[in-house]
Write an enzyme that holds these catalytic residues in place. Structure first.
Site, PDB file in Angstrom:
ATOM      1  N   PRO A   1       0.671  -1.440  -0.181  1.00  0.00           N
ATOM      2  CA  PRO A   1      -0.377   0.132  -0.043  1.00  0.00           C
ATOM      3  C   PRO A   1       1.241   1.045   0.008  1.00  0.00           C
ATOM      4  CG  PRO A   1       0.040  -1.140   1.844  1.00  0.00           C
ATOM      5  CD  PRO A   1       0.677  -1.511   1.111  1.00  0.00           C
ATOM      6  N   GLU A   2       0.393   1.702  -1.390  1.00  0.00           N
ATOM      7  CA  GLU A   2       1.225   3.540  -0.563  1.00  0.00           C
ATOM      8  C   GLU A   2      -0.102   4.702  -0.922  1.00  0.00           C
ATOM      9  OE1 GLU A   2       4.317   4.059  -4.178  1.00  0.00           O
ATOM     10  OE2 GLU A   2       3.974   1.601  -4.625  1.00  0.00           O
TER      11      GLU A   2
ATOM     12  N   HIS B   1      -2.989 -14.629  10.601  1.00  0.00           N
ATOM     13  CA  HIS B   1      -2.462 -13.369  10.630  1.00  0.00           C
ATOM     14  C   HIS B   1      -3.594 -12.441  10.838  1.00  0.00           C
ATOM     15  CE1 HIS B   1       0.856 -15.429   9.300  1.00  0.00           C
ATOM     16  NE2 HIS B   1       0.297 -15.650   7.940  1.00  0.00           N
TER      17      HIS B   1
ATOM     18  N   ARG C   1       3.713  -9.548   6.248  1.00  0.00           N
ATOM     19  CA  ARG C   1       5.606 -10.207   7.058  1.00  0.00           C
ATOM     20  C   ARG C   1       5.120  -8.841   8.041  1.00  0.00           C
ATOM     21  NH1 ARG C   1       6.137  -8.696   0.517  1.00  0.00           N
ATOM     22  NH2 ARG C   1       4.357  -9.818  -0.009  1.00  0.00           N
TER      23      ARG C   1
END
Length: 277
Positions: A2-3, A95, A114
């Site tokens: 995501p940016e 997660h 992550r």
DNA sequence: ACGCCCGCCTGTAAGC
DNA sequence: TGCTTACAGGCGGGCG
């Protein structure tokens, strides 16, 4: 990954979905996602019973202002995802590290394989979390004149891509959008920031704002790994508009020459040798 | 002051 | 086929 466009898409949907909602309970399944607090209990105590008043964004950071005056800061890192779920009984994806349950039902889930992302509550005395003071201007929230942008560029002497990705210079641009912005500008990734003509400065500024605005309109980019999903689990639509990113060997959409991929600083850079000078 | 690399992580995919 | 390796990269930090 995501940016700015992906985070802005989430912000817009969150504003509709969670503003006015009161937090009933917070569950932290993986403490790594709330690193800045003494304990997960402390983090929970600052959130439970609070109502979300507004959802903002600075660069890649989401800011949820609470009725206590505190701000819940969420950074998705590489693989963070936020999901709005109506029924808490829906099976949780692997997660799922933090779950924020609302009084009126439903919950907000933070999923991050992550664990590069994080959530924390900031006292934010001036409404802006001091933890984010290091960030540069936001390309969509803080418009500026070309003259001012030119001054900022000339204050540095480094490659354009490195500068666009430097969050202290401008906040929100990562590997994907820096390549797209530079293609739209007709500028190479390694052009030095203090070497641009007035015309090139204008092209770069315009390309930065337009590329990011277009990507927000298309609800961000979801690549082949399908890492990015919106608040409702849907993929973005901007990946079909990419001119260079992840298009190694494919013909440039403008000149038909193959898109080139190089490694800089351990990261992949995609560009057109013919269209970018 | 900046380039460059590492460490933090897991899932996926290519390579042997 | 199955194991190993490389890669993806945001960010902070260390080094040159």
């Amino acid at each position: 990954m995501p940016e700015l466009p992906e985070v802005e898409t989430l912000r817009q949907d969150l504003a509709k979905e969670v503003v006015g909602r009161k937090i009933r309970a917070v569950a932290v399944a993986n403490g790594r996602s709330v690193r800045r607090h003494q304990s997960a209990k402390h983090f929970r105590a600052l959130l439970e019973g609070r109502t979300i008043k507004a959802v903002g964004r600075v660069g890649k950071y989401l800011l949820m202002t609470l009725d206590s005056g505190d701000v819940l800061v969420i950074h998705l890192g590489m693989s963070g995802q936020l999901f709005r779920v109506r029924d808490g009984k829906e099976p949780k994806p692997k997660h799922t590290h933090v779950v924020i349950a609302f009084h009126q039902g439903g919950e907000l889930r933070y999923v991050d394989p992550r664990t590069f992302g994080e959530l924390f509550v900031s006292a934010a005395p001036k409404g802006v979390p001091p933890e984010l003071d290091h960030l540069g201007f936001d390309p969509l929230e803080d418009p500026m004149s070309w003259e001012r942008f030119a001054l900022l560029l000339r204050a540095h002497h480094c490659g354009l891509k490195a500068l666009l990705m430097n969050q202290q210079f401008v906040a929100g641009i990562g590997n994907l959008y820096s390549d797209e912005i530079l293609f739209a500008s007709g500028l190479r990734y390694d052009r030095l920031s203090d070497s641009l003509s007035t015309t090139e400065v204008r092209r770069l500024y315009r390309a930065m704002v337009e590329t990011l605005t277009e990507a927000v309109k298309h609800r961000g980019s979801t690549l082949a790994d399908e890492q990015y999903r919106d608040l409702f689990g849907e993929v973005g639509e901007y990946q079909g508009q990419h001119q260079v990113y992840d298009r190694e060997g494919q013909p440039c959409r403008r000149c038909r020459n193959p898109i080139v991929r190089v490694k800089t600083g351990g990261r992949s850079t995609f560009f057109c040798e013919h269209c970018q000078v």
